[in-house]
Design a protein around this motif. Structure first.
Motif, mmCIF file in Angstrom:
data_model
loop_
_atom_site.group_PDB
_atom_site.id
_atom_site.type_symbol
_atom_site.label_atom_id
_atom_site.label_comp_id
_atom_site.label_asym_id
_atom_site.label_seq_id
_atom_site.Cartn_x
_atom_site.Cartn_y
_atom_site.Cartn_z
ATOM 1 N N ILE A 1 53.494 6.004 -26.878
ATOM 2 C CA ILE A 1 54.587 6.923 -26.872
ATOM 3 C C ILE A 1 54.047 8.282 -27.640
ATOM 4 N N ALA A 2 54.557 9.356 -27.070
ATOM 5 C CA ALA A 2 54.103 10.802 -27.441
ATOM 6 C C ALA A 2 55.165 11.748 -27.576
ATOM 7 N N VAL A 3 55.734 12.248 -28.729
ATOM 8 C CA VAL A 3 56.752 13.293 -28.794
ATOM 9 C C VAL A 3 56.115 14.379 -29.622
ATOM 10 N N ALA A 4 56.642 15.424 -29.267
ATOM 11 C CA ALA A 4 56.327 16.722 -30.088
ATOM 12 C C ALA A 4 57.546 17.341 -30.931
ATOM 13 N N ASP A 5 57.117 18.131 -31.774
ATOM 14 C CA ASP A 5 58.132 18.472 -32.845
ATOM 15 C C ASP A 5 58.887 19.894 -32.850
ATOM 16 N N HIS A 6 58.017 20.714 -31.957
ATOM 17 C CA HIS A 6 58.563 21.921 -31.904
ATOM 18 C C HIS A 6 58.352 22.591 -30.129
ATOM 19 N N SER A 7 59.069 21.778 -29.262
ATOM 20 C CA SER A 7 58.947 21.940 -28.067
ATOM 21 C C SER A 7 60.289 22.360 -27.353
ATOM 22 N N THR A 8 61.445 21.986 -27.785
ATOM 23 C CA THR A 8 62.652 22.633 -27.030
ATOM 24 C C THR A 8 63.444 23.829 -27.585
ATOM 25 N N SER A 9 64.425 24.265 -26.978
ATOM 26 C CA SER A 9 65.113 25.428 -27.552
ATOM 27 C C SER A 9 66.207 24.927 -28.249
ATOM 28 N N LEU A 10 66.523 23.461 -28.671
ATOM 29 C CA LEU A 10 67.470 22.936 -29.042
ATOM 30 C C LEU A 10 67.188 22.969 -30.399
ATOM 31 N N THR A 11 68.244 22.666 -31.549
ATOM 32 C CA THR A 11 68.268 22.415 -32.872
ATOM 33 C C THR A 11 68.608 20.992 -33.353
ATOM 34 N N ASN B 1 49.159 11.208 -37.346
ATOM 35 C CA ASN B 1 50.548 11.090 -37.523
ATOM 36 C C ASN B 1 51.032 11.077 -38.784
ATOM 37 N N VAL B 2 50.103 10.428 -39.663
ATOM 38 C CA VAL B 2 50.485 10.503 -41.270
ATOM 39 C C VAL B 2 50.697 12.040 -41.823
ATOM 40 N N SER B 3 49.630 12.894 -41.151
ATOM 41 C CA SER B 3 49.280 14.249 -41.648
ATOM 42 C C SER B 3 50.552 14.934 -41.075
ATOM 43 N N GLY C 1 53.639 13.866 -40.600
ATOM 44 C CA GLY C 1 55.063 13.847 -41.021
ATOM 45 C C GLY C 1 54.979 12.804 -42.385
ATOM 46 N N GLY C 2 53.825 12.566 -42.849
ATOM 47 C CA GLY C 2 53.799 11.617 -43.876
ATOM 48 C C GLY C 2 53.635 10.332 -43.522
ATOM 49 N N PRO C 3 53.642 9.325 -44.490
ATOM 50 C CA PRO C 3 53.475 7.795 -44.138
ATOM 51 C C PRO C 3 54.674 7.264 -43.592
ATOM 52 N N GLY C 4 55.815 7.884 -43.771
ATOM 53 C CA GLY C 4 57.136 7.261 -43.198
ATOM 54 C C GLY C 4 57.182 7.781 -41.837
ATOM 55 N N ASN C 5 56.314 8.337 -41.106
ATOM 56 C CA ASN C 5 56.364 8.907 -39.907
ATOM 57 C C ASN C 5 55.912 7.991 -38.932
ATOM 58 N N MET C 6 57.292 7.074 -38.319
ATOM 59 C CA MET C 6 57.025 5.854 -37.635
ATOM 60 C C MET C 6 57.933 5.547 -36.736
ATOM 61 N N PRO C 7 57.693 5.184 -35.438
ATOM 62 C CA PRO C 7 58.600 4.870 -34.469
ATOM 63 C C PRO C 7 59.642 3.927 -34.891
ATOM 64 N N ASN C 8 60.630 3.773 -34.084
ATOM 65 C CA ASN C 8 62.128 2.954 -34.440
ATOM 66 C C ASN C 8 62.436 1.922 -33.486
ATOM 67 N N TRP D 1 54.660 12.606 -33.196
ATOM 68 C CA TRP D 1 53.990 11.358 -33.135
ATOM 69 C C TRP D 1 53.189 10.782 -32.050
ATOM 70 N N ILE D 2 52.141 10.617 -32.091
ATOM 71 C CA ILE D 2 51.411 10.072 -30.789
ATOM 72 C C ILE D 2 50.771 8.629 -31.229
ATOM 73 N N GLY D 3 51.388 7.554 -30.595
ATOM 74 C CA GLY D 3 50.738 6.137 -31.070
ATOM 75 C C GLY D 3 51.286 5.163 -30.074
ATOM 76 N N ALA D 4 51.218 3.859 -30.345
ATOM 77 C CA ALA D 4 51.757 2.957 -29.339
ATOM 78 C C ALA D 4 52.324 1.834 -30.168
ATOM 79 N N ILE D 5 53.100 0.908 -29.582
ATOM 80 C CA ILE D 5 53.855 -0.144 -29.773
ATOM 81 C C ILE D 5 53.552 -1.255 -28.859
ATOM 82 N N ASP D 6 53.577 -2.597 -29.387
ATOM 83 C CA ASP D 6 53.508 -3.750 -28.793
ATOM 84 C C ASP D 6 54.073 -4.911 -29.479
ATOM 85 N N GLY D 7 54.443 -6.120 -28.677
ATOM 86 C CA GLY D 7 54.933 -7.235 -29.259
ATOM 87 C C GLY D 7 56.263 -7.014 -30.038
#
Length: 217
Positions: free
Chosen positions: A40-50, A85-87, A89-96, A190-196
């Protein structure tokens, strides 16, 4: 990837690895099941939305439809979290983990849609695969929209998993599932991965050539 729940141009792709950062060896250096994962990879400032950040959900819109929410007893996953990823958004910057549901609340009978989302605690490790993160005993949950308001389980006052199930079991018709997904956004890069991914007795093993199911012990 659930198209209607995608904002921007994020990545949610089945892949091989990751096999740990440099210097990481042993079991925590490889995906917990097989050789692949969901990247999974998402950006924080890449759209024209709010807000301008991206969002992605990878999941199943068919097989969970109509299943009882209160029948969820085991939920969780493994995550590959990085120090970057921690840098960001902090240690709580996690997928859901997110379930779209019909809450069927007596206090809000006209409300037929809400997203039930798990916000994990910080991963105990970075740059390697985490142990299993149990969404029924760790982290917090919330409901979106009116369901979150009337139950008190919202993004401002999140609930434990038992508290959430108690709030949904309010004497009316039983709440039902619509979809099940893992994802990220809309907040920090956030750029990382999920399994299981585990849902009750089934473990979803993400591999480069598809999603395999395993029976949990």
């Amino acid at each position: 990837m659930i198209t209607r729940n995608t904002i921007g141009s994020p990545v949610a792709a089945l892949r091989n690895g990751p096999f740990g950062s440099f210097g990481v060896t042993g079991p925590s250096s490889r995906p917990p099941f097989g050789t692949g994962s969901l990247g999974i990879a998402v950006a924080d400032h890449s759209t024209s939305l709010t807000p301008p950040s991206e969002k992605v959900d990878f999941g199943n819109e068919v097989d969970f439809y109509g299943n009882p929410v209160l029948g969820l007893n085991q939920v969780g996953f493994y995550v590959f979290q990085t120090g970057e990823n921690v840098s960001y958004g902090g240690p709580g910057n996690m997928p859901n983990i997110r379930f779209e549901i019909n809450p069927n609340l007596t206090a809000a009978p006209a409300t037929t849609y809400s997203t039930m989302a798990w916000v994990p605690d910080p991963s105990p490790v970075t740059n390697q695969w985490s142990p299993y993160l149990d969404a029924t005993t760790t982290g917090k949950w919330f409901l979106t929209g009116t369901a979150g308001t009337v139950t008190g389980c919202n993004q401002t006052t999140m609930c434990t998993f038992p508290q959430l199930k108690t709030a949904l079991n309010d004497g009316g018709p039983a709440p039902t599932l619509s979809t099940a997904a893992v994802g990220k956004g809309r907040d920090h890069m956030w750029i990382g991965a999920i399994d299981g991914l585990r849902i009750n007795r089934t473990i979803y093993d993400f591999e480069a050539d598809g999603v395999r199911t395993r029976r949990a012990n």
